[in-house]
Design an enzyme around this catalytic site. Sequence first.
Site, mmCIF file in Angstrom:
data_model
loop_
_atom_site.group_PDB
_atom_site.id
_atom_site.type_symbol
_atom_site.label_atom_id
_atom_site.label_comp_id
_atom_site.label_asym_id
_atom_site.label_seq_id
_atom_site.Cartn_x
_atom_site.Cartn_y
_atom_site.Cartn_z
ATOM 1 N N ASP A 113 7.511 1.706 -6.547
ATOM 2 C CA ASP A 113 8.970 1.609 -6.563
ATOM 3 C C ASP A 113 9.463 0.564 -5.573
ATOM 4 O O ASP A 113 10.355 -0.229 -5.870
ATOM 5 C CB ASP A 113 9.597 2.958 -6.189
ATOM 6 C CG ASP A 113 9.429 4.001 -7.279
ATOM 7 O OD1 ASP A 113 9.406 3.611 -8.454
ATOM 8 O OD2 ASP A 113 9.325 5.187 -6.941
ATOM 9 N N VAL A 138 10.028 7.177 -1.495
ATOM 10 C CA VAL A 138 9.700 5.893 -2.110
ATOM 11 C C VAL A 138 8.200 5.870 -2.385
ATOM 12 O O VAL A 138 7.405 6.334 -1.578
ATOM 13 C CB VAL A 138 10.105 4.702 -1.218
ATOM 14 C CG1 VAL A 138 9.299 4.654 0.054
ATOM 15 C CG2 VAL A 138 9.995 3.383 -1.967
ATOM 16 N N SER A 139 7.839 5.405 -3.573
ATOM 17 C CA SER A 139 6.425 5.180 -3.872
ATOM 18 C C SER A 139 6.134 3.707 -3.633
ATOM 19 O O SER A 139 7.045 2.885 -3.596
ATOM 20 C CB SER A 139 6.100 5.556 -5.319
ATOM 21 O OG SER A 139 6.686 4.627 -6.212
ATOM 22 N N THR A 140 4.868 3.371 -3.496
ATOM 23 C CA THR A 140 4.490 1.979 -3.272
ATOM 24 C C THR A 140 4.969 1.099 -4.419
ATOM 25 O O THR A 140 5.493 0.003 -4.214
ATOM 26 C CB THR A 140 2.957 1.857 -3.130
ATOM 27 O OG1 THR A 140 2.523 2.717 -2.079
ATOM 28 C CG2 THR A 140 2.546 0.433 -2.822
#
Length: 280
Positions: free
Chosen positions: A18, A14-16
């Site tokens: 997303d 997970v990216s920030t």
Amino acid sequence: MKKKEVIVAIYIRVSTLDQAREGYSLKMQEQTLREWCKEKGYIIYDLYADRGISGKDFNHRPDMLRLMRDAKDGCFNSVVFWALSRFTRSVQDLYNTLDKFQKWGVSMVSYTEAFDTSTPMGRAMIGIVGVFAQLEREITSERVAAAMQMRAAQGKRTCSEILGYDKKGKDSFSVNPQEAEYVKFCFEKYLERKNLSEVAELCRQHGYRGKRGKEPCAWTVSVILSRPQYCGYNPYCGEYYKGDYDPIISIETYNKVQRLLERQGKIAVSYTHLTLPTIC
């Protein structure tokens, strides 16, 4: 004939951005995929998780690199992930990985997109989905770049931290008097001494330090001298925009220093990676 055991690696990312935009979370991905594997009777070899990291490529994802090493060593025969966008948004990385996994006898399974590369249809579908995943990433990148350019045009800051200033809200800077003294000293002494190493030594003698306590050296002095923010301009993609904050030095002083640096072949490669032109 005895059915082959399915030993899986669970990959989650997970990216920030997303998580904020789409509600993804590592905990949710892990819990759902573990329950799904249990229902299928799959044996979980290990969990691989990359937090707050973009899906642009593999090279900056520690657990993705660990997963690839374990796949090559034959530790599992299938990789399960929430969606292809969690695994990769690069078509090139996708096709390279598919080729390697086929050689190593490893299949890829997407929980939400319902494809499995152990079948010909699954391999065809993953290619189609991969193209659209990369398209989404590229469109998002263009939107972010456009938004950053708009910020710059409005005088908002284009970097998160710089010596001489403190952040003022999310859009501007306020002068940090103690650090600004260090910046002014560098400009004044370089025009006087015309030598980066001598200026760095003088800075050390005066006890000046960077934001994180780093001692001055010739390179750090050259970076300070090359930053147009100190005369009130924000750089972005080769353009310079008047910032909405107080300058520390005059444009005249900045331009004198740039001309001197250029004559001496000392223009620094700063975070903008540009040779800075004279600002009028």
